[in-house]
Enzyme design. Sequence first.
Site: not given
Length: 240
Positions: A149-151, A153-154
């Site tokens: 999920v974080y990846s 977004s980035k």
Amino acid sequence: MSESLQGKVAVITGAASGIGLATAKALLEREATVVMVDRNEAALADLVGGRAIAQITDLLDVRSCNAMIPEILEKVPHIDILYCNAGTYIGGELTETTPEAIDKMLNLNVNAVMKNVHAVVPHMIERKTGDIVVTCSIAGHFPTYWEPVYSGSKWAITSFVQGMRRQMIPHGVRVSQVSPGPVASALLADWPEENLRKAKESGSLMDPEEVADAVVYMLTRKRSVTIRDMIVLPSNFDRV
């Protein structure tokens, strides 16, 4: 050759701690004026004064986020630098998080960045100069399966920044990103204590000041040069 930041006006989101605070201190040392943006009013109260100016903004609140740039321009004559640094983190398996947490992270890591840039671009285009820097991540360059999920977004931010970089070239506005590996900051507050301990002991975490140094380097290049992205990793970080 390094350019001076003396007299420049910088806006930094997430400025009350971590990378944002380290960068604010670095720019203040170089005689810039820094508008420190954070929702933590109490923390900012202990940090501001002189060329450090407080801006209380909750980037997850639509009205507060939309009002940020206009409110700042009531406090300073112009904005030379916008550093979109505020962000949050979700690690682990997708099934371990919640829709609400996903919404919060995407709103802060992606939507708020796009809206802040959208708000400042007309001002910088009119002045025919400016710098926009965004905190991305090594996770925006590599399919980090342990934090999808974080990846995600980035990766979105990498696409947005590099698209905007090209759009702003004719207007004299530089757009770039800094992509750190793991940093010892509040962003990793949900890491298991054992993982943090091992990372620190192995030298796989770096201090926020290392990222701040990279941002300063990017901002002090002569105007004919753009550092489009700088990846900064702890030397012992071997997961990518």
